[in-house]
Enzyme design. Structure first.
Site, mmCIF file in Angstrom:
data_model
loop_
_atom_site.group_PDB
_atom_site.id
_atom_site.type_symbol
_atom_site.label_atom_id
_atom_site.label_comp_id
_atom_site.label_asym_id
_atom_site.label_seq_id
_atom_site.Cartn_x
_atom_site.Cartn_y
_atom_site.Cartn_z
ATOM 1 N N ARG A 48 25.560 -24.226 -48.452
ATOM 2 C CA ARG A 48 26.893 -24.679 -48.878
ATOM 3 C C ARG A 48 26.806 -25.711 -49.996
ATOM 4 O O ARG A 48 27.730 -25.846 -50.783
ATOM 5 C CB ARG A 48 27.607 -25.343 -47.697
ATOM 6 C CG ARG A 48 28.154 -24.350 -46.713
ATOM 7 C CD ARG A 48 28.672 -25.106 -45.509
ATOM 8 N NE ARG A 48 28.647 -24.244 -44.348
ATOM 9 C CZ ARG A 48 29.736 -23.843 -43.693
ATOM 10 N NH1 ARG A 48 30.917 -24.230 -44.084
ATOM 11 N NH2 ARG A 48 29.630 -23.066 -42.654
ATOM 12 N N ASP A 89 29.928 -20.297 -48.762
ATOM 13 C CA ASP A 89 30.136 -20.358 -47.326
ATOM 14 C C ASP A 89 29.949 -18.930 -46.815
ATOM 15 O O ASP A 89 30.848 -18.098 -46.911
ATOM 16 C CB ASP A 89 31.562 -20.854 -47.039
ATOM 17 C CG ASP A 89 31.893 -20.743 -45.561
ATOM 18 O OD1 ASP A 89 30.992 -20.383 -44.762
ATOM 19 O OD2 ASP A 89 33.054 -21.001 -45.193
ATOM 20 N N LYS A 142 14.615 -18.550 -33.509
ATOM 21 C CA LYS A 142 15.008 -19.022 -32.194
ATOM 22 C C LYS A 142 15.813 -20.307 -32.359
ATOM 23 O O LYS A 142 15.670 -20.943 -33.405
ATOM 24 C CB LYS A 142 13.784 -19.286 -31.309
ATOM 25 C CG LYS A 142 12.900 -20.441 -31.839
ATOM 26 C CD LYS A 142 11.989 -20.986 -30.800
ATOM 27 C CE LYS A 142 12.543 -22.197 -30.110
ATOM 28 N NZ LYS A 142 12.276 -23.500 -30.717
ATOM 29 N N HIS A 172 7.638 -18.038 -34.218
ATOM 30 C CA HIS A 172 6.564 -18.296 -35.189
ATOM 31 C C HIS A 172 5.176 -18.341 -34.551
ATOM 32 O O HIS A 172 4.171 -18.190 -35.239
ATOM 33 C CB HIS A 172 6.862 -19.550 -36.035
ATOM 34 C CG HIS A 172 6.580 -20.852 -35.348
ATOM 35 N ND1 HIS A 172 7.473 -21.466 -34.505
ATOM 36 C CD2 HIS A 172 5.494 -21.674 -35.379
ATOM 37 C CE1 HIS A 172 6.956 -22.593 -34.063
ATOM 38 N NE2 HIS A 172 5.757 -22.746 -34.569
ATOM 39 N N LYS A 176 0.796 -16.915 -35.685
ATOM 40 C CA LYS A 176 -0.429 -17.719 -35.696
ATOM 41 C C LYS A 176 -1.646 -16.803 -35.547
ATOM 42 O O LYS A 176 -1.647 -15.875 -34.741
ATOM 43 C CB LYS A 176 -0.399 -18.754 -34.552
ATOM 44 C CG LYS A 176 0.640 -19.860 -34.782
ATOM 45 C CD LYS A 176 0.562 -20.906 -33.691
ATOM 46 C CE LYS A 176 1.747 -21.856 -33.724
ATOM 47 N NZ LYS A 176 1.637 -22.975 -34.633
ATOM 48 N N GLU A 210 2.323 -31.862 -27.614
ATOM 49 C CA GLU A 210 2.591 -32.415 -28.948
ATOM 50 C C GLU A 210 2.603 -33.934 -28.865
ATOM 51 O O GLU A 210 3.087 -34.494 -27.885
ATOM 52 C CB GLU A 210 3.962 -31.955 -29.441
ATOM 53 C CG GLU A 210 4.081 -30.460 -29.599
ATOM 54 C CD GLU A 210 5.485 -30.074 -30.050
ATOM 55 O OE1 GLU A 210 5.707 -29.962 -31.256
ATOM 56 O OE2 GLU A 210 6.358 -29.917 -29.192
ATOM 57 N N ASP A 229 13.426 -24.921 -25.289
ATOM 58 C CA ASP A 229 12.872 -25.062 -26.639
ATOM 59 C C ASP A 229 11.481 -24.434 -26.760
ATOM 60 O O ASP A 229 11.132 -23.883 -27.801
ATOM 61 C CB ASP A 229 12.815 -26.559 -26.992
ATOM 62 C CG ASP A 229 12.335 -26.811 -28.422
ATOM 63 O OD1 ASP A 229 12.872 -26.166 -29.343
ATOM 64 O OD2 ASP A 229 11.419 -27.638 -28.620
ATOM 65 N N HIS A 234 7.917 -19.547 -27.100
ATOM 66 C CA HIS A 234 6.492 -19.604 -27.447
ATOM 67 C C HIS A 234 5.578 -19.408 -26.237
ATOM 68 O O HIS A 234 4.626 -18.627 -26.267
ATOM 69 C CB HIS A 234 6.152 -20.941 -28.103
ATOM 70 C CG HIS A 234 7.048 -21.306 -29.243
ATOM 71 N ND1 HIS A 234 7.528 -20.369 -30.133
ATOM 72 C CD2 HIS A 234 7.550 -22.488 -29.656
ATOM 73 C CE1 HIS A 234 8.287 -20.983 -31.038
ATOM 74 N NE2 HIS A 234 8.323 -22.264 -30.767
HETATM 75 C C1 BG6 Z 1 9.516 -25.248 -32.354
HETATM 76 C C2 BG6 Z 1 10.202 -26.219 -31.443
HETATM 77 O O1 BG6 Z 1 9.937 -23.934 -32.072
HETATM 78 O O2 BG6 Z 1 8.116 -25.337 -32.183
HETATM 79 C C3 BG6 Z 1 9.711 -27.636 -31.694
HETATM 80 O O3 BG6 Z 1 11.618 -26.172 -31.644
HETATM 81 C C4 BG6 Z 1 8.205 -27.697 -31.629
HETATM 82 O O4 BG6 Z 1 10.282 -28.560 -30.774
HETATM 83 C C5 BG6 Z 1 7.574 -26.600 -32.494
HETATM 84 O O5 BG6 Z 1 7.789 -28.972 -32.077
HETATM 85 C C6 BG6 Z 1 6.075 -26.537 -32.268
HETATM 86 O O6 BG6 Z 1 5.513 -25.669 -33.211
HETATM 87 P P1 BG6 Z 1 3.980 -25.784 -33.605
HETATM 88 O O7 BG6 Z 1 3.743 -24.610 -34.488
HETATM 89 O O8 BG6 Z 1 3.827 -27.103 -34.289
HETATM 90 O O9 BG6 Z 1 3.211 -25.743 -32.318
#
Ligand code: BG6
Length: 486
Positions: A48, A89, A142, A172, A176, A210, A229, A234
């Site tokens: 936007r 938009d 996601k 994602h 990897k 993390e 999340d 994942h």
């Molecule tokens: C994301 C989450 O999908 O993956 C985040 O929303 C998280 O909260 C991240 O930090 C972790 O990704 P990676 O590749 O750093 O393990």
């Protein structure tokens, strides 16, 4: 099988946002570096913000130059002419129509790097403006919803415009390198398959730890928490790759059918199981990597019942995995960044080693490290060198694939997971993307966990930033006479 047509334009919605800046745009640049972007591919950034093309391009150049890899002027000279910026938009057909001149005669892929609440509206607008042609594709990040019901609603809205074979749901983690390597390890070796079951494997641990906190992402995170999340997507994907049956081939549906079967075999949580087999946590202030870190409540600005840590025991009720617990654990503000899958084999049935050697015996373990370093190591027992009296001494040693070496040397670099995935969308290969029934099955199971927590009145337990979570996480695994591999 006929090759699907190549996308020759990428429209990036949310192009000025964090995901685009950190992941998607650099990935496109790196793909160009390696000669993977087709000649004439156009990148249409859209948001936007009323930016001119020049202003957007200048921002992107600065962003790329600021990365540790630096900017290669020769590549930039090739990459820059691909770029366009369209301020609009995109949630209305009239707004989305502003993209038409840039996409004339093209087969675009649309990447939604925006809030999931806009997915349905943008798809309807693409349809209304005539941009969602039979050759176009849609890519979604996601979270697809917050539970089964909301994910169904999003899938239905998007599915009303794009056929399932043209929808690419990104996780994602599937981009990897080591996750793909897990497929190679399991199905390109004869060694593991006969052992990959409840006769030989004692249990599996999947840890995604993390050191980062939630920080200013809390408006999103507070709605989701660690369960939605990280676990829903994942971690369940990693579990599926470990647990699935050998697919007939690498065709998208062959692989995804097997993953869906695993998700369907996950034992549903009840209120009683929730208390015995799961732990929720939330970080309080502490020290991570030598630095003081605030608690989540302070970042959030007020008390909240959102978990930043989950540990749970998942059971897969099928022939291969009956009786083999999968312990999953993820948290923010942990002592170290670590993404790891550990397959713990059973001990030998009988020890022939008497004396001191008897106590040296430990069971074999296959450890797959995804982050921070990538490696696959199998620990094997062998004789300790030298002469010992009172029985042979044994030691456990890792047999390592040393994947780290793959990133040594000139030109070698670790790819952003999105690079591989973007290329796959361009080519129409959805093997590494999540199918609709798969995402919905994952939500069905996660909803069961969330409901059980609610029924049992389980609030997150505090843990100090820089620790491995609440004490209940240790009790959870110790109840089955096992321990986390820290
Ligand atoms: C994301 C989450 O999908 O993956 C985040 O929303 C998280 O909260 C991240 O930090 C972790 O990704 P990676 O590749 O750093 O393990």
């Amino acid at each position: 099988m006929a090759q699907p047509p190549l996308s020759d334009a990428i429209v990036l919605f949310g192009a000025t946002g964090d995901l685009s800046r950190r992941m998607v745009l650099p990935s496109l640049y790196f793909l160009d570096c390696d000669g993977f972007l087709p000649e004439g591919l156009k990148i249409v950034a859209s948001a936007r913000a009323p930016l001119s093309r020049d202003a957007f391009v200048a921002q992107l150049r600065e962003n790329l130059a600021g990365r540790s890899e630096g900017l290669d002027e020769a590549i930039w000279a090739r990459f820059e002419p691909r770029l366009d910026y369209v301020a609009c938009d995109a949630t209305t057909a009239e707004g989305a129509a502003a993209l038409k001149p840039a996409l004339e005669g093209r087969r675009p892929m649309f990447f939604l790097a925006v809030s999931p609440s806009l997915y349905g509206k943008i798809c309807a607008a693409l349809s209304g403006s005539g941009l969602a042609t039979a050759d176009s594709r849609i890519v979604m990040e996601k979270p697809i919803g917050r539970d089964l019901e909301t994910s169904r609603a999003i899938n239905a809205e998007v599915g009303a415009v794009f056929g399932e074979e043209r929808i690419f749901r990104i996780d994602h983690y599937l981009g990897k390198e080591t996750v793909q390597n897990l497929i190679a390890l399991r199905f390109a070796n004869t060694l593991f398959e006969p052992l990959w079951n409840n006769l030989t494997i004692d249990h599996v641990q999947i840890t995604v730890a993390e050191t980062e906190g939630v920080g200013d992402r809390w408006p999103y995170y507070d709605e989701y928490g660690a369960l939605r999340d990280m676990l829903q997507n994942h971690m369940l994907q990693l579990l599926c790759f470990v647990a699935m049956e050998p697919p007939a081939d690498m065709e998208p549906d062959s692989v995804r059918n097997e993953k869906v079967k695993v998700l369907k075999s996950l034992r549903r949580f009840t209120r009683v199981e929730a208390q015995a087999a799961s732990v929720r946590g939330q970080y309080t202030k502490g020290v991570v990597g030598g630095k003081e870190a605030a608690g989540y409540e302070t970042e959030r600005g007020q008390p909240t019942g959102t978990e930043t840590f989950v540990a749970l025991r998942a059971d897969i009720d099928n022939w291969r995995w009956a009786g083999v617990p999968f312990f999953l654990r993820t948290g923010k503000r942990m002592p170290e960044k670590r993404t790891q899958i550990a397959i713990q084999f059973k001990p030998v049935p009988h020890s022939i080693f008497g004396g001191a050697g008897k106590d040296d015996l430990t069971a074999n373990r296959l450890v797959i490290d995804l982050q921070p370093d990538e490696d696959i190591a199998l620990t094997l027992m062998n004789k300790s060198p030298g002469i010992s009296q009172g029985g042979m001494r044994l030691q456990s040693m890792p047999l390592s694939l040393s994947l780290l070496k793959a990133y040594e040397g000139p030109g070698a670099r670790r790819r952003i997971a999105y690079e591989r995935l973007l290329l796959d969308v361009m080519h129409g290969n959805s093997t590494l993307f999540v199918r609709r029934d798969e995402v919905e099955e994952a939500w069905r199971w996660i909803d069961g966990v969330a409901d059980a927590w609610k029924d049992a009145g389980m609030a997150p337990k505090p843990y100090a930033a820089g620790s491995w979570g609440p004490s209940g996480a240790f009790a959870l695994i110790e109840r089955s006479e096992r321990a986390w591999m820290d």
